[in-house]
Design a protein around this motif. Structure first.
Motif, PDB file in Angstrom:
ATOM      1  N   LEU A 115       0.836  -1.202   0.000  1.00 54.63           N
ATOM      2  CA  LEU A 115       0.000   0.000   0.000  1.00 54.63           C
ATOM      3  C   LEU A 115       0.873   1.256   0.000  1.00 54.63           C
ATOM      4  O   LEU A 115       0.619   2.199  -0.755  1.00 54.63           O
ATOM      5  CB  LEU A 115      -0.932  -0.002   1.219  1.00 54.63           C
ATOM      6  N   ILE A 116       1.921   1.247   0.805  1.00 55.65           N
ATOM      7  CA  ILE A 116       2.824   2.406   0.877  1.00 55.65           C
ATOM      8  C   ILE A 116       3.457   2.680  -0.486  1.00 55.65           C
ATOM      9  O   ILE A 116       3.502   3.813  -0.960  1.00 55.65           O
ATOM     10  CB  ILE A 116       3.916   2.179   1.962  1.00 55.65           C
ATOM     11  N   GLU A 117       3.907   1.605  -1.149  1.00 56.61           N
ATOM     12  CA  GLU A 117       4.522   1.751  -2.464  1.00 56.61           C
ATOM     13  C   GLU A 117       3.521   2.366  -3.449  1.00 56.61           C
ATOM     14  O   GLU A 117       3.845   3.263  -4.220  1.00 56.61           O
ATOM     15  CB  GLU A 117       4.987   0.381  -2.955  1.00 56.61           C
ATOM     16  N   GLN A 118       2.277   1.885  -3.378  1.00 59.56           N
ATOM     17  CA  GLN A 118       1.234   2.397  -4.274  1.00 59.56           C
ATOM     18  C   GLN A 118       0.922   3.866  -3.964  1.00 59.56           C
ATOM     19  O   GLN A 118       0.717   4.676  -4.873  1.00 59.56           O
ATOM     20  CB  GLN A 118      -0.037   1.543  -4.149  1.00 59.56           C
ATOM     21  N   MET A 119       0.894   4.224  -2.683  1.00 57.97           N
ATOM     22  CA  MET A 119       0.583   5.607  -2.314  1.00 57.97           C
ATOM     23  C   MET A 119       1.658   6.566  -2.831  1.00 57.97           C
ATOM     24  O   MET A 119       1.348   7.685  -3.243  1.00 57.97           O
ATOM     25  CB  MET A 119       0.386   5.736  -0.798  1.00 57.97           C
ATOM     26  N   HIS A 120       2.922   6.121  -2.841  1.00 59.61           N
ATOM     27  CA  HIS A 120       3.986   6.954  -3.438  1.00 59.61           C
ATOM     28  C   HIS A 120       3.674   7.214  -4.911  1.00 59.61           C
ATOM     29  O   HIS A 120       3.812   8.335  -5.403  1.00 59.61           O
ATOM     30  CB  HIS A 120       5.351   6.266  -3.294  1.00 59.61           C
ATOM     31  N   GLN A 121       3.228   6.154  -5.609  1.00 57.67           N
ATOM     32  CA  GLN A 121       2.888   6.317  -7.030  1.00 57.67           C
ATOM     33  C   GLN A 121       1.676   7.217  -7.214  1.00 57.67           C
ATOM     34  O   GLN A 121       1.608   8.000  -8.161  1.00 57.67           O
ATOM     35  CB  GLN A 121       2.621   4.946  -7.663  1.00 57.67           C
ATOM     36  N   ASP A 122       0.708   7.110  -6.294  1.00 57.38           N
ATOM     37  CA  ASP A 122      -0.485   7.959  -6.364  1.00 57.38           C
ATOM     38  C   ASP A 122      -0.097   9.435  -6.220  1.00 57.38           C
ATOM     39  O   ASP A 122      -0.642  10.305  -6.907  1.00 57.38           O
ATOM     40  CB  ASP A 122      -1.476   7.606  -5.250  1.00 57.38           C
ATOM     41  N   VAL A 123       0.838   9.723  -5.321  1.00 59.22           N
ATOM     42  CA  VAL A 123       1.269  11.107  -5.103  1.00 59.22           C
ATOM     43  C   VAL A 123       1.978  11.626  -6.360  1.00 59.22           C
ATOM     44  O   VAL A 123       1.705  12.735  -6.826  1.00 59.22           O
ATOM     45  CB  VAL A 123       2.197  11.207  -3.868  1.00 59.22           C
ATOM     46  N   ASP A 124       2.850  10.801  -6.949  1.00 58.82           N
ATOM     47  CA  ASP A 124       3.541  11.207  -8.188  1.00 58.82           C
ATOM     48  C   ASP A 124       2.524  11.489  -9.294  1.00 58.82           C
ATOM     49  O   ASP A 124       2.619  12.497 -10.001  1.00 58.82           O
ATOM     50  CB  ASP A 124       4.515  10.114  -8.649  1.00 58.82           C
ATOM     51  N   ALA A 125       1.538  10.584  -9.431  1.00 56.25           N
ATOM     52  CA  ALA A 125       0.522  10.751 -10.476  1.00 56.25           C
ATOM     53  C   ALA A 125      -0.296  12.014 -10.219  1.00 56.25           C
ATOM     54  O   ALA A 125      -0.614  12.763 -11.149  1.00 56.25           O
ATOM     55  CB  ALA A 125      -0.389   9.520 -10.510  1.00 56.25           C
ATOM     56  N   SER A 126      -0.618  12.274  -8.956  1.00 57.43           N
ATOM     57  CA  SER A 126      -1.397  13.471  -8.611  1.00 57.43           C
ATOM     58  C   SER A 126      -0.635  14.730  -8.976  1.00 57.43           C
ATOM     59  O   SER A 126      -1.204  15.670  -9.550  1.00 57.43           O
ATOM     60  CB  SER A 126      -1.726  13.485  -7.113  1.00 57.43           C
ATOM     61  N   LEU A 127       0.650  14.745  -8.651  1.00 56.88           N
ATOM     62  CA  LEU A 127       1.460  15.937  -8.938  1.00 56.88           C
ATOM     63  C   LEU A 127       1.509  16.215 -10.431  1.00 56.88           C
ATOM     64  O   LEU A 127       1.462  17.375 -10.855  1.00 56.88           O
ATOM     65  CB  LEU A 127       2.880  15.757  -8.383  1.00 56.88           C
TER      66      LEU A 127
END
Ligand code: FMN
Length: 130
Positions: A115-127
């Motif tokens: 989940l943590i790994e995915q959340m990092h990707q979510d933040v990158d995608a959001s930015l």
């Protein structure tokens, strides 16, 4: 509709797990105003009581990686100031959350690491989107 979908409400305490995961979130009160969008992760904005508009990665769902959580709307503010901690306390504030784009659905991960790994990707995608 000519504007982004939004919800507004008070920031309440969640399971307090987010901080341990490295992604503390502002949880909207269950009686927040506005229609809850479909479960999933969204890129959007959180505007605090002082009118400051922050970039956010927003989660809508029952956090199926963990057990026993009602559906909730929670926003991880991207680039929140780390110091001093008191300067960035959203608890009790009435905030507005705007949803700009849906990134993905809610996923039940087998453990917090994935989940943590995915959340990092979510933040990158959001930015990239914001
Ligand atoms: N929880 C899940 O079970 N599955 C997910 O796919 C998921 N994606 C998330 C994506 C983002 C960007 C954020 C901020 C949260 C996501 N969550 C997901 C929710 C976390 O499980 C939740 O924030 C964490 O358990 C902390 O909950 P708390 O605020 O009640 O302490």
């Amino acid at each position: 509709l000519g504007r982004w979908h939004s919800m507004s409400g008070e920031v309440v305490h969640g399971a307090a797990r987010g901080r341990a995961l490295g992604f503390p979130t502002a949880n909207l009160s269950p009686d927040a105003c506005g229609t809850v969008p479909a479960d999933g992760v969204y890129a959007g904005w959180l505007t605090d009581e002082h009118g400051h508009r922050w970039q956010a990665a927003i989660s809508v769902g029952s956090n199926p990686t963990f057990v026993g959580v009602n559906r909730q709307v929670e926003a991880f503010v991207i680039g929140r100031p780390e110091e001093p901690v008191e300067a960035f306390d959203l608890y009790g504030q009435h905030v507005v959350v705007e949803f700009m784009r849906r990134l993905r659905g809610m996923v039940a991960y087998t453990g917090p690491e994935a989940l943590i790994e995915q959340m990092h990707q979510d933040v990158d995608a959001s930015l990239e989107i914001l």
